[in-house]
Design an enzyme around this catalytic site. Structure first.
Site, short mmCIF file in Angstrom:
data_model
loop_
_atom_site.label_atom_id
_atom_site.label_comp_id
_atom_site.label_asym_id
_atom_site.label_seq_id
_atom_site.Cartn_x
_atom_site.Cartn_y
_atom_site.Cartn_z
N CYS A 384 0.84 -1.20 0.00
CA CYS A 384 0.00 0.00 0.00
C CYS A 384 0.87 1.25 0.00
O CYS A 384 1.50 1.56 -1.01
CB CYS A 384 -0.97 -0.04 1.18
SG CYS A 384 -2.37 1.11 0.99
N HIS A 510 -3.37 -5.36 0.29
CA HIS A 510 -2.88 -5.85 1.59
C HIS A 510 -2.90 -7.38 1.62
O HIS A 510 -3.85 -7.98 2.12
CB HIS A 510 -3.75 -5.29 2.72
CG HIS A 510 -3.56 -3.83 2.97
ND1 HIS A 510 -2.66 -3.34 3.89
CD2 HIS A 510 -4.13 -2.75 2.38
CE1 HIS A 510 -2.70 -2.02 3.88
NE2 HIS A 510 -3.58 -1.63 2.98
N GLU A 512 -1.44 -9.33 3.55
CA GLU A 512 -1.37 -9.87 4.92
C GLU A 512 -2.74 -10.29 5.44
O GLU A 512 -2.83 -11.06 6.40
CB GLU A 512 -0.74 -8.85 5.88
CG GLU A 512 -1.57 -7.61 6.19
CD GLU A 512 -1.32 -6.45 5.24
OE1 GLU A 512 -1.56 -5.30 5.63
OE2 GLU A 512 -0.91 -6.70 4.08
#
EC number: 6.3.4.2
Length: 538
Positions: A384, A510, A512
């Site tokens: 990001c 993202h 994650e």
């Protein structure tokens, strides 16, 4: 509601006892016995969601596939179980009151006085019933945020009391997570705080069925017997939750050894199916018997708070699991990086990750870290804002665009290589208005990203307002930074790479939020693999 049973987890004595991990671990254990679960978080704050809260106040904001900005506990829920959570699984006091007040304004209550009981409590219950109707799981495990005794939690506790009264003990179970502190001077654990916490619950009409006690050392039989007697809970239902210093992924195993799932099923009259815990057990053993270690620098403005980048740290660990590698985190405050210090701080790391964020604080330090990774062949992953900083760094130091910047940081920059999404131009409200949730991304073949994903079309979760400015795409691609992934219509840049680098990827999304210990995200697995390789260069 049909067959769905509800398990409510409350907390007492102290905050930060690990209700979220306990809920996730119980979900993991019930799934291992073949039951389906959904998990839900009830947050007592008046914010609609945590999207506008400072990470120092709340930790990271976890984004679901449908674009909800939620509590970080939902990250634990998804990592520990097979649940795919949505905005229905995250409820706040703000949402409840907002809904009730809007109904009152529309005249839905037909002139009646709108009160906490029944209107607020009914809406709280309704949020749980929605999940039950739409997902129809065997169990919904609901975490009640806050600590028993907090004024903010009272409507939620009243709502779950009513649910027990309405549906009975075979369909509604109360688990109370509490602290049994050890007084160092006396050298013994004290049960009195837990007794008082249960007394507080009893005053609200809730009798816990199971006590889960956070302790520094395993509880003795005498302690369990004492709590059983004074808290009116069966001794076998008093669960010892000892501190674990190695990995949170050992917690389901600890609860399994304490027979938490067996106690839950027995108390609710459910079949004790055979447990298939082998995959999780294998993962934990691999995590604890690694062959090598890499040091990864995480360069973020909220680095002093562990929970601010919780999903990042967990995903890096997952990447380590994939390669029998222990990941050591070197936490770097970008404000400490300058032209005199950055080499000394970063020279021993094997990989550099710059996570997402907002605002200009620490930006120049992040750009220095990225420059160091790029010029020294150190594996780099930018997420990001981290990807946007990589674009700025490359523009300044390779393309010669000395004033290159993001309009978020410098609105009047001569070279706005990162700029506001067109759809964001007329938005005035801050909360819930970013580009949020899962979007498709088209990955170019013959790129590093394609070799990691092994797929042309992927779906990743987003949370941003700014993007790569398209008019600079040609200039970047002609000078060594390629566009490896875009939105399907080719309008938004999603992934950038430097092909001549060992491993350099920046992503607008993202990753994650989609990594699990049993299924590491391909980008994190690839990043750790490259970092291991770099560490062996000597």
């Amino acid at each position: 509601m049909s067959r769905t049973k509800f398990i409510f987890v409350t907390g007492g004595v102290s905050s930060s006892l690990g209700k979220g991990v306990t809920v996730a671990a119980l979900g993991c254990l019930l799934e291992s016995r073949g039951y389906t679960v959904s998990l839900q978080k009830m947050d007592p704050y008046i914010n609609i969601d945590p999207g506008t809260m400072s990470p120092y106040q709340h930790g990271e904001v976890y984004v679901t596939a449908d674009g909800a900005e939620t509590d970080l506990d939902l990250g634990y829920y998804e990592r520990f179980t097979h649940s795919k959570l949505t905005r229905k699984n995250s409820v706040s006091t703000g949402q409840i009151y907002n809904t009730v007040i809007q109904r009152e304004r529309k005249g839905d209550y037909l002139g009646r006085t709108v009160q906490v009981v029944p209107h607020i409590t009914n809406e709280i219950r309704n949020r749980m019933y929605i999940v039950a109707r739409e997902e129809n799981p065997d169990f919904i495990i609901v975490e009640i945020g806050g600590t028993v005794g907090d004024i903010e939690s009272i409507p939620f506790l009243e709502a779950i009391r009513q649910m027990r009264y309405e549906h009975g003990s075979s369909n509604v179970l109360f688990v109370h997570l509490t602290l049994v502190p050890t007084i160092t001077a006396a050298g013994e654990a004290k049960t009195k705080p837990t007794q008082h916490s249960v007394k507080e619950l009893l005053g609200l009409g809730i009798q816990p069925d199971i006590l889960v006690c956070r302790v520094s050392q395993p509880m003795t039989k005498e302690m369990k017997n004492k709590l059983s007697l004074f808290c009116n809970v069966k001794e076998e239902n008093v669960i010892s939750a000892s501190d674990i210093s190695t990995s949170i992924y050992e917690i389901p195993k600890m609860y399994k050894e304490e027979k938490l799932d067996e106690v839950v099923l027995k108390t609710m009259g459910m079949e004790l199916r055979e447990s298939n815990f082998s995959e999780w057990d294998k993962m934990v053993k691999g995590l604890l018997t690694t062959k090598q270690t890499v040091q990864i620098a995480v360069v973020g403005k909220y680095i002093s708070l562990q929970d601010a980048y919780r999903s990042i740290y967990e995903s890096l660990s997952h990447g380590g699991i994939a390669h029998d590698t222990k990941v050591e985190f070197i936490k770097v405050d970008p404000e400490n990086l300058n032209k005199d210090s950055y080499v000394e701080i970063l020279k021993k790391v094997h990989g550099i990750l710059v996570p997402g964020g907002f605002g200009d604080r620490g930006i120049e330090g992040k750009i220095l870290a990225i420059q160091y990774a790029r010029t020294n062949g150190i594996p780099f992953l930018g997420i990001c804002l981290g990807m946007q900083c990589a674009v700025v760094e490359y523009g300044r130091n390779v393309l010669g665009l000395k004033d290159a910047n993001s309009t978020e940081i410098r609105p009047d920059t001569e070279h706005p290589v990162i700029s506001l999404l067109e759809e964001q131009n007329d938005i005035e409200q801050m909360g819930g208005t970013m580009r949020l949730g899962s979007y498709p991304c088209k990955v170019k073949e013959n790129t590093l990203s394609y070799s990691e994903y092994k797929s042309i079309l992927i779906h990743e979760r987003h949370r941003h307002r700014f993007e790569f400015t398209n008019r600079y795409r040609k200039q970047y691609e002609e000078n060594g930074m390629i566009i490896a992934g875009t939105s399907p219509d080719d309008n938004l840049v999603e992934i950038v790479e430097i092909p001549k680098h060992n491993w350099f990827i920046g992503v607008q999304f993202h990753p994650e939020f989609q990594s699990k210990p049993t299924l590491p995200h391909p980008l994190f697995a690839g990043f750790i693999r490259a970092s291991v390789k770099y560490s062996k260069k000597g």
